[in-house]
Design a protein around this motif. Structure first.
Motif, mmCIF file in Angstrom:
data_model
loop_
_atom_site.group_PDB
_atom_site.id
_atom_site.type_symbol
_atom_site.label_atom_id
_atom_site.label_comp_id
_atom_site.label_asym_id
_atom_site.label_seq_id
_atom_site.Cartn_x
_atom_site.Cartn_y
_atom_site.Cartn_z
ATOM 1 N N UNK A 126 1.620 14.097 5.255
ATOM 2 C CA UNK A 126 1.644 12.670 4.904
ATOM 3 C C UNK A 126 2.864 12.001 5.511
ATOM 4 N N UNK B 6 -3.222 12.704 0.116
ATOM 5 C CA UNK B 6 -2.467 12.953 -1.113
ATOM 6 C C UNK B 6 -3.410 13.278 -2.262
ATOM 7 N N UNK C 256 -3.581 -2.050 -9.525
ATOM 8 C CA UNK C 256 -3.911 -0.995 -8.577
ATOM 9 C C UNK C 256 -4.934 -1.467 -7.546
ATOM 10 N N UNK D 46 2.890 8.876 8.279
ATOM 11 C CA UNK D 46 3.630 7.630 8.076
ATOM 12 C C UNK D 46 4.548 7.355 9.259
ATOM 13 N N UNK E 236 -3.462 8.704 4.755
ATOM 14 C CA UNK E 236 -2.370 9.344 4.018
ATOM 15 C C UNK E 236 -2.680 9.372 2.523
ATOM 16 N N UNK E 237 -3.211 8.263 1.995
ATOM 17 C CA UNK E 237 -3.545 8.212 0.578
ATOM 18 C C UNK E 237 -4.634 9.220 0.246
ATOM 19 N N UNK F 34 -3.268 -3.685 -5.033
ATOM 20 C CA UNK F 34 -2.418 -2.919 -4.126
ATOM 21 C C UNK F 34 -3.256 -2.155 -3.115
ATOM 22 N N UNK F 35 -4.444 -1.690 -3.557
ATOM 23 C CA UNK F 35 -5.306 -0.936 -2.650
ATOM 24 C C UNK F 35 -5.890 -1.841 -1.567
ATOM 25 N N UNK G 128 0.815 -1.210 0.000
ATOM 26 C CA UNK G 128 0.000 0.000 0.000
ATOM 27 C C UNK G 128 0.851 1.263 0.000
ATOM 28 N N UNK G 129 2.049 1.180 0.607
ATOM 29 C CA UNK G 129 2.901 2.362 0.626
ATOM 30 C C UNK G 129 3.417 2.686 -0.754
ATOM 31 N N UNK H 256 3.862 6.041 -5.637
ATOM 32 C CA UNK H 256 3.551 6.088 -7.057
ATOM 33 C C UNK H 256 2.652 7.285 -7.363
ATOM 34 N N UNK I 125 -2.653 4.353 6.792
ATOM 35 C CA UNK I 125 -2.235 4.567 5.413
ATOM 36 C C UNK I 125 -3.360 5.044 4.522
ATOM 37 N N UNK J 243 -4.447 -4.535 -0.459
ATOM 38 C CA UNK J 243 -3.319 -4.946 0.384
ATOM 39 C C UNK J 243 -3.395 -6.405 0.795
ATOM 40 N N UNK K 8 1.787 2.444 -3.337
ATOM 41 C CA UNK K 8 0.717 3.163 -4.030
ATOM 42 C C UNK K 8 0.810 4.659 -3.755
ATOM 43 N N UNK K 9 1.070 5.024 -2.484
ATOM 44 C CA UNK K 9 1.175 6.446 -2.146
ATOM 45 C C UNK K 9 2.382 7.059 -2.858
#
Lengths: 138, 172, 89
Positions: C45, C68, B27, C49, C64-65, B30-31, A69-70, A75, C61, B33, A72-73
């Motif tokens: 952000x 962003x 994607x 983290x 944080x996403x 990944x989202x 997931x990290x 990217x 997380x 997880x 993704x942030x």
């Protein structure tokens, strides 16, 4: 094994936080807006990426599986930071910069797109077609 | 007028952009997880539905000439981002204000497709020292702001040789 | 070892947030302030983290996403308004 991971995580946190600090220090110190754009769009993005790699390593060592997931942030930040820098530069060019005196001349005929646009090529409208007697070929 | 021109083939109707579908599936995983079969199934459904419903916005597929060169180019960009940020950190911390020679540079472009120009702009902005600011109205020149440059022609040459040449091998 | 690195990280990111606030207050043009706000969100952000590492939980997380994404959209909206006078035409 755990010690090696600890040192790696600590190094990444320190480097990431240092780059975040340098990026924002550039905001204070540099003289004009265009030079101030360089700090946040590059150094801060890289610093947050470093902190995110530290987080990936930390949770990888803790739970034994890789969490994506990290990434993704990271990217997302790497893709959107240039876009925001470009947009802020364009808005600044529109508001504050005089194109004749400060910018290098564009090699084409039309100039930079914030200040001038190309004349559009328009499709022949229906009135002009019927007026000149053209017909659609079937 | 043949009928097959009006009615696209079976593959093109159900999978109009296969690369976009693959990216959306990755994607989604990944989202979430987690690597589970249910997540993959929902990802495949979404990856097929979204390109079909938004298909009118992008009628043509982008032409990618060589995926291996794309990966090599990404590796080069990552390396440049990490290594050259150190130089920008040095410039920000230790160089006095009036010794920064900031300048606007115009870079003539050989790329013509919007995807190629976008990738080049993102690369120029990510590598430290340069920020891409504007495009000329006919799309042939890029306006770049450099933080500290003493030789403009060398900067233009470096951008063209290192990045634009490599992007030209991937996208038109 | 990690605790010392985390302490340094928190101090550095907080100092960065203070410097962004200085630029937000002082910036002579509007775009300076927009840039300061965007950089503030990215620094937040980083702070989230680091806090997640300290508490050893992956709970934060998603926030944080989300931050962003929102910062990107709001910066684009500000700049479109400054360029055209209208956000969505």
């Amino acid at each position: 094994m755990h010690d090696r991971f600890e040192i790696l995580i600590a190094i990444h946190i320190v480097i990431g936080a240092f780059f975040v600090f340098v990026g924002s220090f550039g905001l204070v110190k540099l003289p004009s807006l265009m030079s101030r754009l360089h700090g946040p769009s590059k150094a801060t993005t890289l610093g947050v990426g470093g902190c995110l790699i530290a987080s990936m390593l930390h949770f990888g060592a803790l739970e034994g599986r890789v969490s994506i997931q990290e990434m993704l942030i990271t990217f997302f930040l790497f893709i959107t930071a240039p876009v925001t820098a470009h947009f802020i530069a364009k808005a600044h060019l529109h508001a504050e910069v005089d194109p004749e005196s400060e910018l290098p001349p564009d090699e084409g005929r039309y100039g930079w797109s914030t200040f001038a646009t190309m004349p559009e090529v328009r499709m022949a409208s229906r009135e002009s077609r019927s007026a000149s007697g053209d017909r659609l070929e079937s | 007028m043949a009928d097959s021109e009006l009615r696209p083939s079976y593959w093109r109707r159900w999978l109009p952009h296969p690369l976009l579908t693959a990216v959306l599936i990755c994607l989604w995983m990944a989202l979430l997880n987690s690597y589970s079969a249910g997540g993959l199934l929902v990802g495949i459904v979404l990856g097929m539905v979204i390109p079909i419903y938004t298909g009118h916005f992008w009628p043509e597929r982008p032409e990618i000439r060589s995926p291996f060169k794309a990966i090599a180019f990404l590796a080069i960009v990552m390396f440049d981002v990490v290594v050259a940020n150190i130089q920008v950190a040095y410039l920000i911390l230790f160089r006095p204000r009036d010794q920064l020679r900031s300048r606007w540079v115009a870079v003539p472009l050989d790329l013509t497709s919007p995807e190629g120009i976008t990738v080049l702009t993102a690369t120029i902005t990510l590598t430290p020292g340069t920020v891409a600011s504007d495009l000329s109205a006919d799309g042939r020149t890029l306006l770049v702001h450099c933080l500290d440059v003493d030789d403009e022609a060398a900067t233009v040459r470096r951008i063209k040789h290192r990045y634009e040449r490599r992007i030209g091998e991937i996208l038109p | 070892m990690i605790q010392y690195a985390l302490t340094f990280g928190f101090v550095a990111v907080s100092a960065a947030l203070m410097m962004n606030l200085y630029r937000l207050v002082k910036g002579p043009t509007v775009m300076d302030r927009v840039l300061a706000v965007d950089t503030m969100v990215v620094n937040t952000i980083a702070l989230i983290i680091l806090y997640g590492i300290r508490e050893s939980t992956t709970l934060y997380f998603e926030s944080a996403l989300l931050m962003a994404m929102f910062s990107f959209i709001s910066t684009v909206a500000y700049c479109r308004f400054a360029l055209r006078g209208d956000v969505i035409e």
